[in-house]
Write a protein that holds these residues in place. Structure first.
Motif, PDB file in Angstrom:
ATOM      1  N   TRP A 105      -0.346 -21.196  41.598  1.00  0.00           N
ATOM      2  CA  TRP A 105       0.964 -21.822  41.749  1.00  0.00           C
ATOM      3  C   TRP A 105       1.023 -23.266  41.264  1.00  0.00           C
ATOM      4  O   TRP A 105       2.032 -23.717  40.723  1.00  0.00           O
ATOM      5  CB  TRP A 105       1.407 -21.758  43.214  1.00  0.00           C
ATOM      6  N   GLU A 106      -0.086 -24.021  41.423  1.00  0.00           N
ATOM      7  CA  GLU A 106       0.007 -25.455  41.160  1.00  0.00           C
ATOM      8  C   GLU A 106       0.101 -25.772  39.667  1.00  0.00           C
ATOM      9  O   GLU A 106       0.701 -26.782  39.291  1.00  0.00           O
ATOM     10  CB  GLU A 106      -1.145 -26.208  41.846  1.00  0.00           C
ATOM     11  N   THR A 107      -0.459 -24.918  38.813  1.00  0.00           N
ATOM     12  CA  THR A 107      -0.292 -25.129  37.368  1.00  0.00           C
ATOM     13  C   THR A 107       0.993 -24.464  36.874  1.00  0.00           C
ATOM     14  O   THR A 107       1.740 -25.055  36.097  1.00  0.00           O
ATOM     15  CB  THR A 107      -1.493 -24.572  36.588  1.00  0.00           C
ATOM     16  N   VAL A 108       1.241 -23.261  37.346  1.00  0.00           N
ATOM     17  CA  VAL A 108       2.428 -22.523  36.907  1.00  0.00           C
ATOM     18  C   VAL A 108       3.708 -23.286  37.251  1.00  0.00           C
ATOM     19  O   VAL A 108       4.639 -23.342  36.444  1.00  0.00           O
ATOM     20  CB  VAL A 108       2.448 -21.112  37.530  1.00  0.00           C
ATOM     21  N   ASP A 109       3.754 -23.892  38.430  1.00  0.00           N
ATOM     22  CA  ASP A 109       4.962 -24.599  38.845  1.00  0.00           C
ATOM     23  C   ASP A 109       5.158 -25.919  38.114  1.00  0.00           C
ATOM     24  O   ASP A 109       6.212 -26.547  38.234  1.00  0.00           O
ATOM     25  CB  ASP A 109       4.950 -24.837  40.361  1.00  0.00           C
ATOM     26  N   SER A 110       4.176 -26.338  37.364  1.00  0.00           N
ATOM     27  CA  SER A 110       4.353 -27.481  36.470  1.00  0.00           C
ATOM     28  C   SER A 110       4.786 -27.009  35.086  1.00  0.00           C
ATOM     29  O   SER A 110       5.598 -27.654  34.427  1.00  0.00           O
ATOM     30  CB  SER A 110       3.049 -28.281  36.354  1.00  0.00           C
ATOM     31  N   LEU A 111       4.265 -25.883  34.673  1.00  0.00           N
ATOM     32  CA  LEU A 111       4.586 -25.357  33.350  1.00  0.00           C
ATOM     33  C   LEU A 111       6.021 -24.846  33.262  1.00  0.00           C
ATOM     34  O   LEU A 111       6.624 -24.867  32.179  1.00  0.00           O
ATOM     35  CB  LEU A 111       3.612 -24.241  32.981  1.00  0.00           C
ATOM     36  N   ASP A 112       6.601 -24.413  34.389  1.00  0.00           N
ATOM     37  CA  ASP A 112       7.957 -23.857  34.306  1.00  0.00           C
ATOM     38  C   ASP A 112       8.986 -24.894  33.858  1.00  0.00           C
ATOM     39  O   ASP A 112       9.950 -24.579  33.164  1.00  0.00           O
ATOM     40  CB  ASP A 112       8.386 -23.165  35.606  1.00  0.00           C
ATOM     41  N   GLY A 116      11.444 -24.726  30.702  1.00  0.00           N
ATOM     42  CA  GLY A 116      12.859 -25.045  30.848  1.00  0.00           C
ATOM     43  C   GLY A 116      13.351 -25.999  29.777  1.00  0.00           C
ATOM     44  O   GLY A 116      14.461 -25.834  29.250  1.00  0.00           O
ATOM     45  N   CYS A 117      12.549 -26.987  29.441  1.00  0.00           N
ATOM     46  CA  CYS A 117      12.916 -27.959  28.388  1.00  0.00           C
ATOM     47  C   CYS A 117      13.120 -27.249  27.051  1.00  0.00           C
ATOM     48  O   CYS A 117      14.050 -27.565  26.304  1.00  0.00           O
ATOM     49  CB  CYS A 117      11.822 -29.013  28.234  1.00  0.00           C
ATOM     50  N   GLU A 126      16.784 -17.497  26.105  1.00  0.00           N
ATOM     51  CA  GLU A 126      17.161 -16.961  27.415  1.00  0.00           C
ATOM     52  C   GLU A 126      16.827 -15.468  27.486  1.00  0.00           C
ATOM     53  O   GLU A 126      16.508 -14.944  28.554  1.00  0.00           O
ATOM     54  CB  GLU A 126      18.647 -17.199  27.677  1.00  0.00           C
ATOM     55  N   LYS A 127      16.888 -14.791  26.333  1.00  0.00           N
ATOM     56  CA  LYS A 127      16.516 -13.366  26.286  1.00  0.00           C
ATOM     57  C   LYS A 127      15.039 -13.186  26.652  1.00  0.00           C
ATOM     58  O   LYS A 127      14.665 -12.215  27.316  1.00  0.00           O
ATOM     59  CB  LYS A 127      16.768 -12.808  24.887  1.00  0.00           C
ATOM     60  N   THR A 128      14.225 -14.132  26.219  1.00  0.00           N
ATOM     61  CA  THR A 128      12.798 -14.079  26.545  1.00  0.00           C
ATOM     62  C   THR A 128      12.590 -14.262  28.041  1.00  0.00           C
ATOM     63  O   THR A 128      11.735 -13.587  28.641  1.00  0.00           O
ATOM     64  CB  THR A 128      12.024 -15.154  25.762  1.00  0.00           C
ATOM     65  N   GLN A 149      15.371 -24.807  37.268  1.00  0.00           N
ATOM     66  CA  GLN A 149      15.475 -25.654  38.455  1.00  0.00           C
ATOM     67  C   GLN A 149      15.977 -27.064  38.170  1.00  0.00           C
ATOM     68  O   GLN A 149      16.633 -27.669  39.019  1.00  0.00           O
ATOM     69  CB  GLN A 149      14.131 -25.719  39.177  1.00  0.00           C
ATOM     70  N   GLU A 150      15.679 -27.587  36.990  1.00  0.00           N
ATOM     71  CA  GLU A 150      16.120 -28.943  36.655  1.00  0.00           C
ATOM     72  C   GLU A 150      17.464 -28.960  35.928  1.00  0.00           C
ATOM     73  O   GLU A 150      17.968 -30.025  35.588  1.00  0.00           O
ATOM     74  CB  GLU A 150      15.061 -29.629  35.771  1.00  0.00           C
ATOM     75  N   TYR A 151      18.060 -27.801  35.707  1.00  0.00           N
ATOM     76  CA  TYR A 151      19.280 -27.728  34.915  1.00  0.00           C
ATOM     77  C   TYR A 151      20.519 -28.218  35.666  1.00  0.00           C
ATOM     78  O   TYR A 151      21.473 -28.681  35.061  1.00  0.00           O
ATOM     79  CB  TYR A 151      19.530 -26.290  34.452  1.00  0.00           C
TER      80      TYR A 151
END
Length: 217
Positions: A105-112, A116-117, A126-128, A149-151
Motif C-alpha cells: 500500500w505505501e508505494t502504490v498509494d504514492s504511485l496513484d 492521476g497526473c 480513462e479507458k485504461t 483523488q486529487e482531481y
C-alpha cells in the motif's frame, strides 16, 4: 552519474535492529536497511537536488526498484513525485510495472497520484483506468479507484462510479478501503453525490467502505 554513490552511502547506514522493526511493521514483506524516513530523506536530498541538472531518468527508477531493500523504492517514489509534471502517457506502462512489482500500500498509494497526473492530461487513458478496475491484480484495481483523488471538481463522476461498481462485492480489504477513502475524499467536494451513491449501493458496499466514506457526511 549523479546517483553513483547513493546506494553505497545508504548501505553504509544499515542498522540491523532498526531494520527488523521496520520489516515487522510491513509484515516482513520487504527487507530494510533500517534507515528512518527523516534520515533517508536527508541522505537522498543532495542527490535529488543534483538530479535536477539532468533529464528525467527511468534507469535510476528501475535501479531503485531492483534493490532488495525497501528504502531504495522510497527514494524512487520521491524522485518520481519531484518529476511528476514531466510524466507523459508514454510513462503509464512504466508506472504500471512499478505498481505490480514489490507491491504494497505505501508505494502504490504514492504511485496513484502520478497516474492521476498523466490521465488528467490525456483523457483517452480513462479507458485504461476502466480496464485496470477489472484487473485480477488488486493493486491496479486500487490505483483505478484512487487515481482521481486529487482531481476534486475535475473528477469524472461517471467514470468514478463505473470503477467503484466494478469492485462492489469484493472481500479484499485493500479494495474496500480504497472505495471508502475515494468516496470520503470526494465527499469534501460533492457530499450530495456521495450520500446518494451510498444510499443507492448500500446493499453492495462493504461495511468498511460505508464507514470510511461517511466520515465527513
Amino acid at each position: 552519474m549523479w546517483y553513483d554513490t547513493l546506494f553505497q552511502k545508504l548501505e553504509q547506514c544499515e542498522d540491523k535492529k532498526q531494520a527488523e522493526k521496520m520489516a515487522a511493521y510491513m509484515q516482513n514483506k520487504f527487507k530494510f536497511l533500517g534507515i528512518p524516513k527523516p534520515k533517508l530523506n536527508e541522505i537522498a536530498k543532495q542527490y535529488l537536488k543534483e538530479s535536477r541538472k539532468y533529464d528525467f531518468d527511468w534507469e535510476f527508477v528501475n535501479i531503485c526498484w531492483s534493490k532488495t531493500y525497501r528504502e531504495a523504492q522510497y527514494i524512487a517514489i520521491n524522485y518520481l513525485s519531484m518529476n511528476s509534471k514531466k510524466l507523459t502517457d508514454k510513462d503509464l506502462l512504466k508506472l504500471k510495472h512499478l505498481i505490480v512489482n514489490k507491491s504494497w500500500w505505501e508505494t502504490v498509494d504514492s504511485l496513484d497520484a502520478m497516474v492521476g497526473c498523466i490521465v488528467l492530461k490525456n483523457k483517452d487513458l480513462e479507458k485504461t483506468m476502466l480496464e485496470w478496475s477489472l484487473s485480477e491484480n488488486i493493486w491496479l484495481k486500487r490505483v483505478a479507484i484512487n487515481f482521481q483523488q486529487e482531481y476534486k471538481e475535475k473528477t469524472n463522476i461517471e467514470l468514478f462510479e463505473k470503477i467503484i461498481c466494478n469492485n462492489l462485492g469484493s472481500d479484499e480489504f485493500f479494495i474496500n478501503k480504497a472505495i471508502g477513502w475515494s468516496l470520503r475524499d470526494y465527499s469534501k467536494v460533492n457530499p450530495k453525490w456521495v450520500r446518494e451513491f451510498i444510499e443507492n449501493y448500500k446493499d453492495q458496499l462493504s461495511a468498511l467502505s460505508i464507514k470510511e466514506s461517511s466520515k465527513y457526511l
